[in-house]
Motif scaffolding. Sequence first.
Motif, PDB file in Angstrom:
ATOM      1  N   ALA A  73       0.805  -1.226   0.000  1.00  0.00           N
ATOM      2  CA  ALA A  73       0.000   0.000   0.000  1.00  0.00           C
ATOM      3  C   ALA A  73       0.838   1.276   0.000  1.00  0.00           C
ATOM      4  CB  ALA A  73      -0.973  -0.014   1.175  1.00  0.00           C
ATOM      5  N   PRO A  74       1.916   1.377   0.787  1.00  0.00           N
ATOM      6  CA  PRO A  74       2.703   2.616   0.742  1.00  0.00           C
ATOM      7  C   PRO A  74       3.279   2.893  -0.649  1.00  0.00           C
ATOM      8  CG  PRO A  74       3.265   1.362   2.699  1.00  0.00           C
ATOM      9  CD  PRO A  74       2.404   0.477   1.843  1.00  0.00           C
ATOM     10  N   ALA A  75       3.780   1.857  -1.311  1.00  0.00           N
ATOM     11  CA  ALA A  75       4.319   2.041  -2.660  1.00  0.00           C
ATOM     12  C   ALA A  75       3.208   2.445  -3.630  1.00  0.00           C
ATOM     13  CB  ALA A  75       5.015   0.778  -3.139  1.00  0.00           C
ATOM     14  N   LEU A  76       2.065   1.783  -3.535  1.00  0.00           N
ATOM     15  CA  LEU A  76       0.936   2.126  -4.406  1.00  0.00           C
ATOM     16  C   LEU A  76       0.551   3.590  -4.248  1.00  0.00           C
ATOM     17  CD1 LEU A  76      -1.307  -1.045  -4.125  1.00  0.00           C
ATOM     18  CD2 LEU A  76      -0.491  -0.011  -6.252  1.00  0.00           C
ATOM     19  N   ARG A  77       0.464   4.062  -3.011  1.00  0.00           N
ATOM     20  CA  ARG A  77       0.121   5.476  -2.773  1.00  0.00           C
ATOM     21  C   ARG A  77       1.173   6.398  -3.382  1.00  0.00           C
ATOM     22  NH1 ARG A  77      -1.398   3.363   2.183  1.00  0.00           N
ATOM     23  NH2 ARG A  77       0.548   4.039   3.166  1.00  0.00           N
ATOM     24  N   SER A  78       2.430   6.039  -3.203  1.00  0.00           N
ATOM     25  CA  SER A  78       3.512   6.851  -3.759  1.00  0.00           C
ATOM     26  C   SER A  78       3.410   6.920  -5.277  1.00  0.00           C
ATOM     27  CB  SER A  78       4.866   6.259  -3.345  1.00  0.00           C
ATOM     28  OG  SER A  78       5.921   6.959  -3.940  1.00  0.00           O
ATOM     29  N   TYR A  79       3.174   5.782  -5.915  1.00  0.00           N
ATOM     30  CA  TYR A  79       3.089   5.758  -7.380  1.00  0.00           C
ATOM     31  C   TYR A  79       1.865   6.520  -7.872  1.00  0.00           C
ATOM     32  CZ  TYR A  79       6.487   1.988  -6.715  1.00  0.00           C
ATOM     33  OH  TYR A  79       7.561   1.249  -6.337  1.00  0.00           O
ATOM     34  N   GLU A  80       0.766   6.396  -7.173  1.00  0.00           N
ATOM     35  CA  GLU A  80      -0.441   7.147  -7.559  1.00  0.00           C
ATOM     36  C   GLU A  80      -0.204   8.644  -7.442  1.00  0.00           C
ATOM     37  OE1 GLU A  80      -3.389   5.292  -5.075  1.00  0.00           O
ATOM     38  OE2 GLU A  80      -3.693   3.642  -6.516  1.00  0.00           O
ATOM     39  N   ARG A  81       0.518   9.078  -6.397  1.00  0.00           N
ATOM     40  CA  ARG A  81       0.855  10.503  -6.261  1.00  0.00           C
ATOM     41  C   ARG A  81       1.689  10.983  -7.441  1.00  0.00           C
ATOM     42  NH1 ARG A  81       1.683   9.387  -0.722  1.00  0.00           N
ATOM     43  NH2 ARG A  81       3.917   9.141  -1.092  1.00  0.00           N
ATOM     44  N   GLU A  82       2.466  10.072  -8.026  1.00  0.00           N
ATOM     45  CA  GLU A  82       3.306  10.418  -9.171  1.00  0.00           C
ATOM     46  C   GLU A  82       2.564  10.321 -10.499  1.00  0.00           C
ATOM     47  OE1 GLU A  82       6.347  11.793  -8.909  1.00  0.00           O
ATOM     48  OE2 GLU A  82       5.738  11.772  -6.816  1.00  0.00           O
ATOM     49  N   GLY A  83       1.279   9.969 -10.456  1.00  0.00           N
ATOM     50  CA  GLY A  83       0.475   9.945 -11.668  1.00  0.00           C
ATOM     51  C   GLY A  83       0.315   8.588 -12.315  1.00  0.00           C
ATOM     52  N   PHE A  84       0.823   7.534 -11.700  1.00  0.00           N
ATOM     53  CA  PHE A  84       0.637   6.192 -12.246  1.00  0.00           C
ATOM     54  C   PHE A  84      -0.783   5.720 -11.957  1.00  0.00           C
ATOM     55  CE2 PHE A  84       5.214   6.426 -11.813  1.00  0.00           C
ATOM     56  CZ  PHE A  84       5.673   5.766 -12.931  1.00  0.00           C
ATOM     57  N   ILE A  85      -1.375   5.070 -12.942  1.00  0.00           N
ATOM     58  CA  ILE A  85      -2.732   4.539 -12.812  1.00  0.00           C
ATOM     59  C   ILE A  85      -2.765   3.125 -13.375  1.00  0.00           C
ATOM     60  CG2 ILE A  85      -3.868   6.793 -12.907  1.00  0.00           C
ATOM     61  CD1 ILE A  85      -4.486   6.221 -15.874  1.00  0.00           C
ATOM     62  N   SER A  86      -3.789   2.374 -13.009  1.00  0.00           N
ATOM     63  CA  SER A  86      -3.979   1.044 -13.592  1.00  0.00           C
ATOM     64  C   SER A  86      -4.139   1.174 -15.097  1.00  0.00           C
ATOM     65  CB  SER A  86      -5.222   0.372 -13.012  1.00  0.00           C
ATOM     66  OG  SER A  86      -5.013   0.031 -11.686  1.00  0.00           O
ATOM     67  N   TYR A  87      -3.610   0.206 -15.798  1.00  0.00           N
ATOM     68  CA  TYR A  87      -3.629   0.231 -17.252  1.00  0.00           C
ATOM     69  C   TYR A  87      -4.818  -0.559 -17.785  1.00  0.00           C
ATOM     70  CZ  TYR A  87      -2.272  -0.945 -22.020  1.00  0.00           C
ATOM     71  OH  TYR A  87      -2.264  -1.127 -23.370  1.00  0.00           O
ATOM     72  N   GLN A  88      -5.566   0.066 -18.666  1.00  0.00           N
ATOM     73  CA  GLN A  88      -6.636  -0.628 -19.378  1.00  0.00           C
ATOM     74  C   GLN A  88      -6.866   0.068 -20.712  1.00  0.00           C
ATOM     75  OE1 GLN A  88     -10.112  -0.541 -16.897  1.00  0.00           O
ATOM     76  NE2 GLN A  88     -10.606   1.555 -17.392  1.00  0.00           N
ATOM     77  N   LEU A  89      -7.303  -0.688 -21.674  1.00  0.00           N
ATOM     78  CA  LEU A  89      -7.660  -0.130 -22.979  1.00  0.00           C
ATOM     79  C   LEU A  89      -9.160   0.107 -23.046  1.00  0.00           C
ATOM     80  CD1 LEU A  89      -5.408  -2.332 -25.277  1.00  0.00           C
ATOM     81  CD2 LEU A  89      -5.038   0.050 -24.610  1.00  0.00           C
TER      82      LEU A  89
END
Length: 159
Positions: free
Chosen positions: A129-145
């Motif tokens: 969870a801490p890494a996920l929050r950090s990545y989301e703050r950086e603009g990363f999102i789940s990938y889908q087409l």
Amino acid sequence: MIEVVLADYRNSAHAAALVDLLDAYARDPAGGGTPLEAGVRAGLPGALAARPQAFSVLAYDGQTPVGLVNCIEGFSTFACRPLVNVHDVVVLPSHRGQRIAQRMFARVEQEARARGACKLTLEVLSGNAPALRSYEREGFISYQLDPVFGHAVFLQKKL
């Protein structure tokens, strides 16, 4: 004062920092809980230096290495441009919560843009969870087409 630099794999201090930080990550439960093998420790800097598609970012607190991001350039066939996969993200426990990953990601993005990359990608364990929050703050999102097909799932097959 935290300094963030692009690693020079042939610089012995950078090479040692890369190996030590990656080993610290590998020993952490989030990294598998097992130290790097001696052959990996000895060979990794040279192997990365031999690959122009690889680059790493290091964070230092004074003279002490405290963070690492390893990246490997790939290729997006849909965009006909390079992409950069963020392969490893390490911040030592003593320095977590200080937004060091944010500063390293800024340098990663700068290098990715210089390489003409269309996007950054990464994978993360769903329980981190801490890494996920950090990545989301950086603009990363789940990938889908198309939402009908759901989100991308990262798989592996060891050889």
